[in-house]
Design a protein around this motif. Structure first.
Motif, PDB file in Angstrom:
ATOM      1  N   HIS A  11      74.941  66.548  45.631  1.00 27.32           N
ATOM      2  CA  HIS A  11      75.570  67.864  45.549  1.00 27.32           C
ATOM      3  C   HIS A  11      74.664  68.792  46.352  1.00 27.32           C
ATOM      4  N   TYR A  45      87.392  70.074  45.807  1.00 28.93           N
ATOM      5  CA  TYR A  45      86.835  69.666  44.529  1.00 28.93           C
ATOM      6  C   TYR A  45      87.124  70.742  43.486  1.00 28.93           C
ATOM      7  N   GLN A  47      85.068  72.328  40.246  1.00 30.62           N
ATOM      8  CA  GLN A  47      83.810  72.379  39.496  1.00 30.62           C
ATOM      9  C   GLN A  47      84.134  72.677  38.043  1.00 30.62           C
ATOM     10  N   ASN A  56      79.772  67.951  48.512  1.00 30.09           N
ATOM     11  CA  ASN A  56      79.620  66.820  47.596  1.00 30.09           C
ATOM     12  C   ASN A  56      79.802  65.542  48.390  1.00 30.09           C
TER      13      ASN A  56
END
Length: 100
Positions: A11, A45, A47, A56
């Motif tokens: 990350h 993505y 979170q 990521n």
């Protein structure tokens, strides 16, 4: 019995795109040389928990040992010199255990 595959999960928040680009190019070569295959490199993505980082990355290696050997290799460490100071990173290697 064969080794279980392992996932390298990073990350990243990039703070210097030019330097980080040099890291990424060199790291790609080092990862491939150790049998690593990218499954995810950025992309969309969601979170849900923890610290958000915009980049990521997930790579699969033939084994936990291969993934760790890649990280500790001279080629990857040379690449990593470009990432230091150019990104905030979290990196973990996780052995896959299949379904369950």
């Amino acid at each position: 019995m064969t080794d279980k595959t392992a996932l390298w999960i990073a990350h990243v928040t990039v703070t210097d795109p030019e330097r980080y680009g040099r890291y990424a190019a060199l790291a790609t070569e080092a990862i491939a040389a150790h049998g690593g295959v990218f499954l995810v490199r950025s992309g969309s993505y969601v979170q849900l928990e923890g610290n958000q980082r915009a980049r990521n990355v997930v790579a699969r290696f033939p084994s936990l040992a291969a993934a760790e050997a890649c990280y500790r290799s001279p080629a990857y460490q040379a690449a990593l010199d470009h990432a230091r100071g150019a990104a905030e990173r979290d990196l973990v290697i996780v052995e896959e255990n299949g379904a369950g």
